[in-house]
Design an enzyme around this catalytic site. Structure first.
Site, PDB file in Angstrom:
ATOM      1  N   ASP A 159      -7.805  -5.625   0.376  1.00 11.94           N
ATOM      2  CA  ASP A 159      -8.298  -6.612  -0.594  1.00 11.94           C
ATOM      3  C   ASP A 159      -7.900  -8.043  -0.250  1.00 11.94           C
ATOM      4  O   ASP A 159      -8.371  -8.978  -0.898  1.00 11.94           O
ATOM      5  CB  ASP A 159      -7.795  -6.267  -1.998  1.00 11.94           C
ATOM      6  CG  ASP A 159      -8.450  -5.004  -2.533  1.00 11.94           C
ATOM      7  OD1 ASP A 159      -9.632  -4.788  -2.220  1.00 11.94           O
ATOM      8  OD2 ASP A 159      -7.781  -4.233  -3.243  1.00 11.94           O
ATOM      9  N   HIS A 169       0.853  -1.188   0.000  1.00 13.82           N
ATOM     10  CA  HIS A 169       0.000   0.000   0.000  1.00 13.82           C
ATOM     11  C   HIS A 169       0.886   1.234   0.000  1.00 13.82           C
ATOM     12  O   HIS A 169       1.918   1.253   0.670  1.00 13.82           O
ATOM     13  CB  HIS A 169      -0.928   0.008   1.223  1.00 13.82           C
ATOM     14  CG  HIS A 169      -2.133   0.850   1.024  1.00 13.82           C
ATOM     15  ND1 HIS A 169      -2.109   2.213   1.130  1.00 13.82           N
ATOM     16  CD2 HIS A 169      -3.405   0.525   0.669  1.00 13.82           C
ATOM     17  CE1 HIS A 169      -3.315   2.688   0.876  1.00 13.82           C
ATOM     18  NE2 HIS A 169      -4.112   1.678   0.581  1.00 13.82           N
TER      19      HIS A 169
HETATM   20  C1  SDX Z   1      -6.554  -0.700  -2.882  1.00 11.56           C
HETATM   21  O1  SDX Z   1      -4.763   3.811  -2.042  1.00 11.56           O
HETATM   22  C2  SDX Z   1      -5.831   3.305  -1.537  1.00 11.56           C
HETATM   23  O2  SDX Z   1      -6.356   3.789  -0.602  1.00 11.56           O
HETATM   24  C3  SDX Z   1      -6.390   2.069  -2.228  1.00 11.56           C
HETATM   25  C4  SDX Z   1      -7.296   1.194  -1.358  1.00 11.56           C
HETATM   26  C5  SDX Z   1      -8.620   1.903  -1.053  1.00 11.56           C
HETATM   27  O3  SDX Z   1      -9.191   1.667   0.005  1.00 11.56           O
HETATM   28  O4  SDX Z   1      -9.083   2.640  -1.928  1.00 11.56           O
HETATM   29  O5  SDX Z   1      -6.647   0.839  -0.135  1.00 11.56           O
HETATM   30  C6  SDX Z   1      -7.694  -0.095  -2.098  1.00 11.56           C
HETATM   31  O6  SDX Z   1      -6.446  -0.370  -4.038  1.00 11.56           O
HETATM   32  C7  SDX Z   1      -5.584  -1.663  -2.230  1.00 11.56           C
HETATM   33  C8  SDX Z   1      -4.446  -2.105  -3.151  1.00 11.56           C
HETATM   34  C9  SDX Z   1      -4.853  -3.261  -4.018  1.00 11.56           C
HETATM   35  N1  SDX Z   1      -3.777  -3.656  -4.957  1.00 11.56           N
HETATM   36  C10 SDX Z   1      -3.052  -4.739  -4.818  1.00 11.56           C
HETATM   37  O7  SDX Z   1      -3.170  -5.479  -3.842  1.00 11.56           O
HETATM   38  C11 SDX Z   1      -2.091  -5.019  -5.950  1.00 11.56           C
HETATM   39  C12 SDX Z   1      -0.729  -5.403  -5.408  1.00 11.56           C
HETATM   40  N2  SDX Z   1      -0.148  -4.219  -4.742  1.00 11.56           N
HETATM   41  C13 SDX Z   1       0.630  -3.357  -5.465  1.00 11.56           C
HETATM   42  O8  SDX Z   1       0.703  -3.362  -6.833  1.00 11.56           O
HETATM   43  C14 SDX Z   1       1.110  -2.081  -4.774  1.00 11.56           C
HETATM   44  O9  SDX Z   1       1.547  -2.383  -3.495  1.00 11.56           O
HETATM   45  C15 SDX Z   1       0.124  -0.899  -4.739  1.00 11.56           C
HETATM   46  C16 SDX Z   1      -0.489  -0.624  -6.112  1.00 11.56           C
HETATM   47  C17 SDX Z   1      -0.994  -1.180  -3.763  1.00 11.56           C
HETATM   48  C18 SDX Z   1       0.897   0.358  -4.286  1.00 11.56           C
HETATM   49  O10 SDX Z   1       1.774   0.752  -5.295  1.00 11.56           O
HETATM   50  P1  SDX Z   1       2.947   1.791  -5.081  1.00 11.56           P
HETATM   51  O11 SDX Z   1       2.767   2.609  -3.877  1.00 11.56           O
HETATM   52  O12 SDX Z   1       3.111   2.512  -6.373  1.00 11.56           O
HETATM   53  O13 SDX Z   1       4.201   0.866  -4.802  1.00 11.56           O
HETATM   54  P2  SDX Z   1       5.145   0.237  -5.902  1.00 11.56           P
HETATM   55  O14 SDX Z   1       4.359  -0.562  -6.871  1.00 11.56           O
HETATM   56  O15 SDX Z   1       5.986   1.361  -6.482  1.00 11.56           O
HETATM   57  O16 SDX Z   1       6.022  -0.715  -5.049  1.00 11.56           O
HETATM   58  C19 SDX Z   1       7.099  -0.243  -4.225  1.00 11.56           C
HETATM   59  C20 SDX Z   1       8.016  -1.403  -3.962  1.00 11.56           C
HETATM   60  C21 SDX Z   1       8.471  -2.073  -5.249  1.00 11.56           C
HETATM   61  O17 SDX Z   1       9.731  -2.700  -4.965  1.00 11.56           O
HETATM   62  P3  SDX Z   1      11.094  -1.996  -5.499  1.00 11.56           P
HETATM   63  O18 SDX Z   1      10.962  -1.868  -6.986  1.00 11.56           O
HETATM   64  O19 SDX Z   1      11.158  -0.651  -4.795  1.00 11.56           O
HETATM   65  O20 SDX Z   1      12.175  -2.949  -5.051  1.00 11.56           O
HETATM   66  O21 SDX Z   1       7.322  -2.436  -3.245  1.00 11.56           O
HETATM   67  C22 SDX Z   1       7.211  -3.607  -4.053  1.00 11.56           C
HETATM   68  C23 SDX Z   1       7.461  -3.151  -5.492  1.00 11.56           C
HETATM   69  O22 SDX Z   1       7.924  -4.192  -6.299  1.00 11.56           O
HETATM   70  N3  SDX Z   1       5.837  -4.102  -3.933  1.00 11.56           N
HETATM   71  C24 SDX Z   1       5.452  -5.372  -3.983  1.00 11.56           C
HETATM   72  C25 SDX Z   1       4.076  -5.351  -3.827  1.00 11.56           C
HETATM   73  N4  SDX Z   1       3.663  -4.095  -3.652  1.00 11.56           N
HETATM   74  C26 SDX Z   1       4.746  -3.338  -3.724  1.00 11.56           C
HETATM   75  N5  SDX Z   1       6.130  -6.485  -4.181  1.00 11.56           N
HETATM   76  C27 SDX Z   1       5.425  -7.643  -4.208  1.00 11.56           C
HETATM   77  N6  SDX Z   1       4.089  -7.706  -4.060  1.00 11.56           N
HETATM   78  C28 SDX Z   1       3.396  -6.573  -3.849  1.00 11.56           C
HETATM   79  N7  SDX Z   1       2.075  -6.624  -3.722  1.00 11.56           N
END
Ligand code: SDX
Length: 387
Positions: free
Chosen positions: A315, A261
């Protein structure tokens, strides 16, 4: 303005002032209008919470009764909307059906008076009342059934489950579903709420505001993840398959659905509450072995992703709750939207209260000063760019 000013995903950039909800991402605390989400999930109802979000205060008993009554009186939809839903392909995703039907309300309620509090109240009531009806109607229609009318004697959550499953729900199931709606109702400036505010800032109608937000929520990085979590758990299949799945996902740099998140560095407080609700349902209606897979995944991920601040988000456990309630997997995200409509409408109203159209800037990084040439004078450089 230089490239170093650019914040991808607007991370850390305040795009509005808001008094609706607040997140403490280090301590894992979420509050709506100053009330903790744990307290609201335990004691409030979805409609009471919606009122709180939109108008800023918990309603007194008479105000709440009137609000509930008014929402109940607007649950029915025009036969034209039912006919429109019948024309949608049965294989289409219900999020698309919801987005289209929410937008279509703008055709039925076309007069717009954004500076009139009665208009704002009426639009809020209409949207909260009709979204569940339209969603349930699409579900029955795509199964080849006629949609059923809402039941005036049932509260909001029970009535939705009734319209969806054609059975009056068990009171425990209805209570837990209502808590799920409270938990999903609002979450600061997430992508769909930002979308709602941008759309609202043009002074368009509230149906377009909600429709744009539904479209934004649909994606797998946002609300769509709740559907993907269950598909992922089923793909993993057993507790023994968890470690290999996680290793592979990390090695292939794939996101683990339901984890991570932008705002939280700890487990999302909503995930903790949803996990408790899932356990209540399993105790009463029977265990789901996917829950064992999910718990194992959470434990292994805590070792491998926890150090980066990646923990379960809202989620992760919601799908297991919805599945136990008999909600089909592709309705998980529409159910999220049904709840989040309250938050979107609160932001719509707040945006109108101090509006300035959103119009950010950009840092241009393209070509400059080029001269047009006729096709025969162009040297093929990149082949056909349209393919
Ligand atoms: C919701 O924002 C809200 O409020 C949303 C929400 C709401 O109530 O409205 O809470 C609802 O949308 C929840 C999120 C649902 N999505 C997922 O579960 C999909 C998986 N999660 C991600 O794709 C991610 O964590 C996000 C989209 C939720 C957040 O994205 P960010 O802040 O842009 O973070 P990022 O993708 O840039 O990741 C930062 C780092 C990366 O590693 P590095 O490249 O820095 O080494 O964290 C890693 C990412 O690879 N990472 C993950 C990960 N999430 C982040 N690695 C593995 N699995 C994951 N799920």
């Amino acid at each position: 303005m230089t490239a170093s000013d650019f914040r991808p995903g607007l991370e850390g950039v305040p795009a509005t002032q808001s008094a609706i909800s607040d997140i403490d991402g280090q301590r894992g605390i979420l509050s709506y209008r100053g009330y903790s989400i744990a307290e609201l999930a335990a004691h409030s109802s979805f409609l009471e919470t919606a009122y709180l979000l939109i108008w800023g205060e918990l309603p007194d008993p008479e105000t709440l009764r009137t609000f509930q009554h008014d929402v109940q009186m607007h649950r029915r939809v025009s036969f034209r909307i039912r006919d429109m839903l019948k024309c949608f392909p049965a294989g289409g995703h219900p999020m698309d059906a919801l987005q289209a039907s929410a937008a279509s309300l703008g055709l039925f309620y076309a007069n717009r008076a954004l500076d009139n509090p009665d208009y704002i109240r009426g639009a809020v009531i209409r949207l909260l009342a009709k979204i569940p009806t339209m969603l349930a109607a699409f579900q029955l229609i795509r199964m080849g059934h006629d949609p059923i009318q809402p039941r005036d004697d049932l509260p909001y959550a029970s009535n939705f489950l009734y319209m969806l499953t054609e059975r009056e729900p068990d009171p425990l199931a209805a209570r837990i579903f209502d808590s799920c709606l409270v938990l999903h109702a609002e979450h600061t400036l997430n992508a769909s709420t930002f979308s709602a505010r941008v759309t609202a800032s043009t002074l368009t109608d509230p149906y377009a505001v909600v429709a744009s937000a539904v479209g934004t929520l649909a994606g797998p990085l946002h609300g769509g993840a709740n559907e993907d979590v269950l598909l992922m758990l089923e793909e993993i299949g057993t507790v023994d398959g968890v470690e290999a799945y996680l290793d592979r996902a990390i090695a292939e740099k794939r996101k683990v659905m339901g984890f991570g998140h932008r705002e939280y560095r700890v487990k999302d407080p909503r995930a903790t509450i949803l996990q408790g609700l899932a356990e209540e349902l399993f105790d009463r209606f029977g265990h789901d072995e996917m829950y064992d897979v999910a718990r194992r995944l959470e434990a292994v991920a805590a070792e491998r992703l926890g150090p980066k601040g990646i923990y379960p988000n809202v989620d992760f456990y919601s799908g297991l709750v919805y599945r136990k309630l008999g909600i089909p997997t592709d309705l998980f995200t529409p159910v999220f939207a049904l709840a989040r409509a309250a938050g979107w409408l609160a932001h719509w109203k707040e945006q109108l209260g101090a509006n300035r159209i959103y119009r950010p800037t950009q840092i241009y990084c393209g070509a400059a000063g080029r001269a047009w040439q006729p096709p025969e004078a162009r040297v093929a450089k990149n082949g056909d760019l349209t393919g």
